[in-house]
Enzyme design. Sequence first.
Site, PDB file in Angstrom:
ATOM      1  N   LYS A  13      -3.354   9.108  -9.493  1.00 32.87           N
ATOM      2  CA  LYS A  13      -2.904   8.730 -10.834  1.00 32.87           C
ATOM      3  C   LYS A  13      -2.214   9.954 -11.418  1.00 32.87           C
ATOM      4  O   LYS A  13      -2.804  11.034 -11.514  1.00 32.87           O
ATOM      5  CB  LYS A  13      -4.096   8.333 -11.711  1.00 32.87           C
ATOM      6  CG  LYS A  13      -3.681   7.921 -13.128  1.00 32.87           C
ATOM      7  CD  LYS A  13      -4.877   7.680 -14.017  1.00 32.87           C
ATOM      8  CE  LYS A  13      -5.551   6.391 -13.652  1.00 32.87           C
ATOM      9  NZ  LYS A  13      -6.584   6.006 -14.650  1.00 32.87           N
TER      10      LYS A  13
ATOM     11  N   GLU B 246      -5.417   2.168 -20.859  1.00 31.30           N
ATOM     12  CA  GLU B 246      -4.786   2.369 -19.551  1.00 31.30           C
ATOM     13  C   GLU B 246      -4.398   1.039 -18.920  1.00 31.30           C
ATOM     14  O   GLU B 246      -3.398   0.952 -18.206  1.00 31.30           O
ATOM     15  CB  GLU B 246      -5.747   3.105 -18.602  1.00 31.30           C
ATOM     16  CG  GLU B 246      -6.047   4.529 -18.998  1.00 31.30           C
ATOM     17  CD  GLU B 246      -7.017   5.172 -18.037  1.00 31.30           C
ATOM     18  OE1 GLU B 246      -6.554   5.933 -17.175  1.00 31.30           O
ATOM     19  OE2 GLU B 246      -8.231   4.893 -18.142  1.00 31.30           O
TER      20      GLU B 246
ATOM     21  N   GLU C   3     -11.230   4.030  -6.856  1.00 28.14           N
ATOM     22  CA  GLU C   3     -12.054   3.719  -5.695  1.00 28.14           C
ATOM     23  C   GLU C   3     -11.954   2.223  -5.346  1.00 28.14           C
ATOM     24  O   GLU C   3     -11.871   1.853  -4.179  1.00 28.14           O
ATOM     25  CB  GLU C   3     -13.522   4.088  -5.941  1.00 28.14           C
ATOM     26  CG  GLU C   3     -13.779   5.575  -6.047  1.00 28.14           C
ATOM     27  CD  GLU C   3     -13.591   6.160  -7.439  1.00 28.14           C
ATOM     28  OE1 GLU C   3     -14.036   7.304  -7.654  1.00 28.14           O
ATOM     29  OE2 GLU C   3     -12.997   5.505  -8.325  1.00 28.14           O
TER      30      GLU C   3
ATOM     31  N   TYR D 222       5.442  -1.549   9.410  1.00 31.36           N
ATOM     32  CA  TYR D 222       5.112  -0.775   8.222  1.00 31.36           C
ATOM     33  C   TYR D 222       5.831  -1.262   6.975  1.00 31.36           C
ATOM     34  O   TYR D 222       5.421  -0.942   5.872  1.00 31.36           O
ATOM     35  CB  TYR D 222       5.255   0.737   8.427  1.00 31.36           C
ATOM     36  CG  TYR D 222       6.466   1.228   9.156  1.00 31.36           C
ATOM     37  CD1 TYR D 222       7.653   1.466   8.497  1.00 31.36           C
ATOM     38  CD2 TYR D 222       6.402   1.499  10.516  1.00 31.36           C
ATOM     39  CE1 TYR D 222       8.753   1.942   9.169  1.00 31.36           C
ATOM     40  CE2 TYR D 222       7.495   1.983  11.201  1.00 31.36           C
ATOM     41  CZ  TYR D 222       8.682   2.197  10.512  1.00 31.36           C
ATOM     42  OH  TYR D 222       9.778   2.680  11.184  1.00 31.36           O
TER      43      TYR D 222
END
Length: 116
Positions: A98, A21, A72, A53
């Site tokens: 993901k 990955e 996380e 933003y």
Amino acid sequence: MGVIEIEGMKFYAYHGHFAAEQIVGNNFEVYVRLETNCVAAAESDNLDDALNYQAVYETIKEVMQEKSALLENVSKRILDALYDRFPKIEKARIKISKMNPPMGGEMERVSVTLER
């Protein structure tokens, strides 16, 4: 109090527990919800009084390019960077998804949401 949401940010990045990955990469989608005081910006119509933003997006994009094993960790690093760079943020929520994760079955996405 006001809420700014940036939805559907798409990135190609190299996050994941498995070595493949972090070599092959994957598609990710990011959502952020920011609570901030919008009174001054609403009155002045001046970007200097607002939470920019565009700059928030650039911060998220920058952090997404740094590899992590876990969503996380990416989420925490984004929250840390947002709070460090934008003192006008009073509360933030980040959701990272993901797309098509390699979990041995068919699924659209897996997501992690952190709030501070």
